[in-house]
Write an enzyme that holds these catalytic residues in place. Structure first.
Site, PDB file in Angstrom:
ATOM      1  N   ASP A  63       0.813  -1.211   0.000  1.00 33.77           N
ATOM      2  CA  ASP A  63       0.000   0.000   0.000  1.00 33.77           C
ATOM      3  C   ASP A  63       0.848   1.265   0.000  1.00 33.77           C
ATOM      4  OD1 ASP A  63      -2.335  -1.401  -0.111  1.00 33.77           O
ATOM      5  OD2 ASP A  63      -2.828  -1.196   2.011  1.00 33.77           O
ATOM      6  N   GLU A  88      -5.356   9.386   4.636  1.00 35.02           N
ATOM      7  CA  GLU A  88      -5.630  10.213   5.803  1.00 35.02           C
ATOM      8  C   GLU A  88      -4.632  11.349   5.939  1.00 35.02           C
ATOM      9  OE1 GLU A  88      -2.404   8.027   6.492  1.00 35.02           O
ATOM     10  OE2 GLU A  88      -4.234   6.845   6.656  1.00 35.02           O
ATOM     11  N   THR A 109      -9.530   1.806   6.443  1.00 34.09           N
ATOM     12  CA  THR A 109      -8.955   0.481   6.702  1.00 34.09           C
ATOM     13  C   THR A 109      -7.460   0.551   6.983  1.00 34.09           C
ATOM     14  OG1 THR A 109      -8.653   0.164   4.315  1.00 34.09           O
ATOM     15  CG2 THR A 109     -10.665  -0.727   5.304  1.00 34.09           C
TER      16      THR A 109
END
Length: 306
Positions: free
Chosen positions: A78, A153, A193
């Site tokens: 990620d 975020e 998540t």
């Protein structure tokens, strides 16, 4: 006239772990007549090593390397995909990730499906979905001093280990709560998540039109996560008499925050586009990535050895 296809390849910085996969992708794309572009000279050398010599163009990260490409192909986890999204977003190019790390929640395929993944790209068998981002501004004494954005975020955290962060949370111009904490996370549904989940926030389905506010280790009675409207304005104010802080977006972009700074977070104007290969609801992805138990404990117990 037929336009020539081109793909931007982004790989994890650990070249040893990604070398074989990078060469395999480059070879398959070249065999299909798809040009390869990279944003790093070391990656070019990687894919052209050991006798492999697919056509490969190096475009510097500051020169909008994804512009004009069909797809940004990512090899890594990620973190690598978030770095690739930073390159792809200005050009509106979709990002497709193959997970070579651990969970890889944003990535679309695992390493054992690499050949099939490239084949689908070659055949154009993928769809594109848009993910909400957040736009973030930092103001000091009423003057905007920084602008940035995030896919997952924006986190406001204490910059000193020995002092807590005194923060005031506002939503739509109204104060909600103030407390001492380790930090405050403002997340998108996609980011629910990630860091926000680890800090105790809820999981939101990616098509939910909302933003998430998650205090981290807050010293307060009212410090639960908040789910607010996509149209809301979230402000995190740093106590002028307290400690300094740091703003981090997606773990990539860092901004030092002085005392009294105000961080404003709103739904982003420019989304990130993700390429998807497989049909199926987000529920299936959630269960697969987190290896969630989907049988009752009684049913599971029947299969345990006595």
């Amino acid at each position: 006239m037929t336009l020539r296809r081109e793909v931007l390849l982004v790989v994890h910085p650990d070249r040893d772990a990604t070398a074989g996969a990078a060469r395999e992708v480059a070879a398959q794309l070249a065999a299909a007549g798809i040009r390869l572009r990279v944003a790093d000279e070391e990656v070019r050398q990687l894919v052209q090593a050991n006798g492999h010599a697919p056509e490969c163009t190096v475009v510097a990260p500051d020169d909008d390397p994804a512009a004009g490409t069909e797809l940004v192909f990512v090899l890594g986890g990620d973190g690598t995909l978030l770095r690739a999204a930073e390159l792809a977003r200005p050009a509106g190019v979709p990002v497709l990730g193959v997970n070579l790390g651990r969970v890889g929640f944003l990535t679309e395929a695992d390493s054992d499906a690499l050949e099939e993944t490239v084949r689908r790209v070659v055949e154009g068998h993928y769809r594109v979905e848009e993910r909400m981002t957040v736009d973030v501004t930092v103001a000091v004494e009423g003057e905007i001093v920084a602008r940035t954005w995030a896919l997952n975020e924006a986190s406001v955290e204490r910059s000193s280990r020995v002092r807590i962060l005194d923060a005031l949370i506002e939503v739509d111009g109204r104060p909600v709560s103030s407390f001492g904490c380790d930090g405050v996370l403002c997340a998108t549904p996609t980011g629910s998540t990630a860091y926000a989940f680890s800090a105790g926030g809820p999981i939101m389905w990616p098509d939910v039109e909302a933003l998430l506010v998650v205090p981290s280790n807050a010293h307060a009675m009212f410090s639960r996560p908040l789910v607010v409207s996509r149209n809301s304005v979230i402000t995190v104010g740093i106590d002028p008499e307290g400690s300094t802080a740091v703003l981090t977006c997606d773990g990539l972009r860092h901004i030092e925050l002085p005392r009294g700074a105000r961080v404003r977070v709103v739904a982003g104007r420019v989304p990130v586009r993700l390429a998807r290969l497989w049909d199926g609801p987000f529920t299936d992805r959630l269960v697969h990535k987190f290896a969630l138990p989907v049988k009752s404990w009684r049913e599971r117990d029947r299969h345990q050895p006595r």
